[in-house]
Design a protein around this motif. Structure first.
Motif, PDB file in Angstrom:
ATOM      1  N   TYR A   4       0.810  -1.227   0.000  1.00  0.00           N
ATOM      2  CA  TYR A   4       0.000   0.000   0.000  1.00  0.00           C
ATOM      3  C   TYR A   4       0.840   1.272   0.000  1.00  0.00           C
ATOM      4  CZ  TYR A   4      -4.368  -2.356  -0.291  1.00  0.00           C
ATOM      5  OH  TYR A   4      -5.422  -3.091  -0.771  1.00  0.00           O
ATOM      6  N   TYR A  11      -5.704   6.301  -2.584  1.00  0.00           N
ATOM      7  CA  TYR A  11      -6.697   5.439  -1.934  1.00  0.00           C
ATOM      8  C   TYR A  11      -7.872   6.234  -1.356  1.00  0.00           C
ATOM      9  CZ  TYR A  11      -8.286   1.380   0.786  1.00  0.00           C
ATOM     10  OH  TYR A  11      -9.021   0.330   1.301  1.00  0.00           O
ATOM     11  N   GLY A  41      -5.464  -2.680  10.271  1.00  0.00           N
ATOM     12  CA  GLY A  41      -5.346  -2.462   8.818  1.00  0.00           C
ATOM     13  C   GLY A  41      -6.328  -1.366   8.434  1.00  0.00           C
ATOM     14  N   ALA A  42      -6.234  -0.247   9.170  1.00  0.00           N
ATOM     15  CA  ALA A  42      -7.256   0.812   9.087  1.00  0.00           C
ATOM     16  C   ALA A  42      -7.201   1.593   7.784  1.00  0.00           C
ATOM     17  CB  ALA A  42      -7.098   1.767  10.266  1.00  0.00           C
ATOM     18  N   GLY A  43      -6.122   1.433   7.018  1.00  0.00           N
ATOM     19  CA  GLY A  43      -6.023   2.142   5.738  1.00  0.00           C
ATOM     20  C   GLY A  43      -5.936   3.636   5.965  1.00  0.00           C
ATOM     21  N   GLU A  62      -2.171   0.853  11.403  1.00  0.00           N
ATOM     22  CA  GLU A  62      -1.914   0.796   9.954  1.00  0.00           C
ATOM     23  C   GLU A  62      -0.404   0.836   9.700  1.00  0.00           C
ATOM     24  OE1 GLU A  62      -3.573   0.340   7.017  1.00  0.00           O
ATOM     25  OE2 GLU A  62      -1.585   0.658   6.153  1.00  0.00           O
ATOM     26  N   PRO A  63       0.142  -0.179   8.980  1.00  0.00           N
ATOM     27  CA  PRO A  63       1.594  -0.207   8.754  1.00  0.00           C
ATOM     28  C   PRO A  63       2.085   0.685   7.610  1.00  0.00           C
ATOM     29  CG  PRO A  63       0.583  -2.179   7.826  1.00  0.00           C
ATOM     30  CD  PRO A  63      -0.525  -1.391   8.468  1.00  0.00           C
ATOM     31  N   MET A  67      -0.554   5.208   3.489  1.00  0.00           N
ATOM     32  CA  MET A  67      -1.959   5.221   3.906  1.00  0.00           C
ATOM     33  C   MET A  67      -2.130   6.164   5.097  1.00  0.00           C
ATOM     34  SD  MET A  67      -3.499   3.231   1.789  1.00  0.00           S
ATOM     35  CE  MET A  67      -4.864   2.180   2.223  1.00  0.00           C
ATOM     36  N   ALA A  84      -0.616  -6.327  12.159  1.00  0.00           N
ATOM     37  CA  ALA A  84      -1.576  -7.193  12.841  1.00  0.00           C
ATOM     38  C   ALA A  84      -0.897  -8.286  13.657  1.00  0.00           C
ATOM     39  CB  ALA A  84      -2.500  -7.822  11.802  1.00  0.00           C
ATOM     40  N   MET A 100     -11.447  -4.550   8.278  1.00  0.00           N
ATOM     41  CA  MET A 100     -12.278  -4.281   7.107  1.00  0.00           C
ATOM     42  C   MET A 100     -11.457  -4.484   5.833  1.00  0.00           C
ATOM     43  SD  MET A 100     -15.110  -3.447   8.623  1.00  0.00           S
ATOM     44  CE  MET A 100     -16.158  -2.672   7.388  1.00  0.00           C
ATOM     45  N   LEU A 101     -11.756  -5.549   5.107  1.00  0.00           N
ATOM     46  CA  LEU A 101     -11.058  -5.864   3.847  1.00  0.00           C
ATOM     47  C   LEU A 101      -9.542  -5.796   3.992  1.00  0.00           C
ATOM     48  CD1 LEU A 101     -13.395  -4.154   1.225  1.00  0.00           C
ATOM     49  CD2 LEU A 101     -13.255  -6.575   1.797  1.00  0.00           C
ATOM     50  N   PHE A 106      -2.791  -9.972   5.691  1.00  0.00           N
ATOM     51  CA  PHE A 106      -1.937 -10.297   6.841  1.00  0.00           C
ATOM     52  C   PHE A 106      -1.149 -11.574   6.545  1.00  0.00           C
ATOM     53  CE2 PHE A 106      -5.449  -8.430   9.837  1.00  0.00           C
ATOM     54  CZ  PHE A 106      -5.239  -7.180   9.287  1.00  0.00           C
TER      55      PHE A 106
END
Ligand SMILES: C[S@@+](CC[C@H](N)C(=O)[O-])C[C@H]1O[C@@H](n2cnc3c(N)ncnc32)[C@H](O)[C@@H]1O
Length: 260
Positions: A4, A11, A41-43, A62-63, A67, A84, A100-101, A106
């Motif tokens: 990402y 995004y 993975g909050a984006g 979020e890594p 993002m 995660a 969420m998606l 992961f």
């Protein structure tokens, strides 16, 4: 470099939360008292915001720096850099977790589930995901056949996901199918189920990781066939009935471990 960091530049423009998905998420979370929610993975935080605006306190993990650079600011969202499989959160520090998606991204999903369980304890775990068993019936794969292998190798089959959650976190785990509305505002992979023209837009494709993974020759050939079929009315002959439907079960669902 994280996927990402490469594909996430725009995004926030195409992946806005969908109000129907956000509404269902809040309805599920309302099944028990939850005020602090970890979003793994909050984006860019579109679903974190959809909770923060309804008085939830959100710990957004979020890594990807790309993002997080587009992160939505809200006093009730705490942003953290993290993965995660090693969450930067203490034991039982959240009443619920949402994914969420993101679960299919992961690398060590068992470790991720064990981390989520550590952080929520007896609290709720809610995933929004896709059932790969449905992929070959989606018309888009006629144009981009490698989506089938890609999705099957990326997403865990939902029955297996349910077993994995039960093994780690116990309790019943419910699957709640989520038919997609025709005017979905979160432009993920199936966004164009009734609006095929959307896939011709590179802006839409840029926010969809499956498109980033197919090679250029398949992408170009699929796009030109889709364009031609639309111009000649062939897509409409075969699939035009979908344009009349208000919703369609493409294979998305919520997977929910209620609070114990
Ligand atoms: C499709 S996006 C979904 C983002 C957000 N949940 C949403 O619905 O808009 C998947 C996200 O998972 C993140 N991700 C990838 N690997 C991860 C990991 N190991 N741990 C946590 N998040 C990860 C990506 O950086 C990306 O932001």
């Amino acid at each position: 470099m994280a996927l990402y960091d490469v594909i996430g530049k725009t995004y926030a423009q195409t992946r806005r939360s969908d109000p129907r998905i956000a509404g269902k998420l809040r309805e599920i979370l309302a099944s028990s008292q939850a005020s602090t929610v970890a979003d793994i993975g909050a984006g860019t935080g579109s679903y974190a915001l959809a909770l923060a605006e309804y008085a939830y306190h959100v710990l957004a993990i979020e890594p990807s720096a790309m993002m997080r650079s587009q992160a939505i600011a809200h006093p009730e969202i705490e942003w953290m850099n993290g993965c995660a499989d090693s969450l930067p959160l203490s034991d039982q520090s959240a009443d619920a977790a949402i994914i969420m998606l993101a679960f299919h991204h992961f690398p060590d999903y068992r470790q991720a589930l064990s981390e989520v369980h550590r952080v929520v304890g007896s609290g709720q775990i809610v995933l929004f995901t896709y059932d790969p068993a449905m992929i070959s019936s989606f018309w888009l794969t006629e144009y981009f056949p490698s989506f089938i292998k890609e999705v099957e190798s990326t997403f865990l089959p939902v029955p297996q996901l349910v077993d994995e959650i039960q093994t780690v976190a116990g309790n019943v785990v419910n699957v709640i199918p989520f038919p997609l509305p025709h005017d979905l505002s979160d432009s993920f992979a199936a966004v164009g189920w009734a609006r095929p023209e959307l896939y011709l837009d590179s802006g839409i494709r840029n926010g969809i990781s499956s498109f980033a993974k197919i090679d250029d020759s398949e992408l170009n050939s699929g796009l030109s066939r889709l364009k031609e079929d639309l111009q000649r009315g062939e897509w409409d002959q075969k699939y035009g009935h979908l344009r009349q439907q208000s919703q369609y079960d493409v294979g998305y669902c919520f997977v929910h471990r209620p609070a114990v």
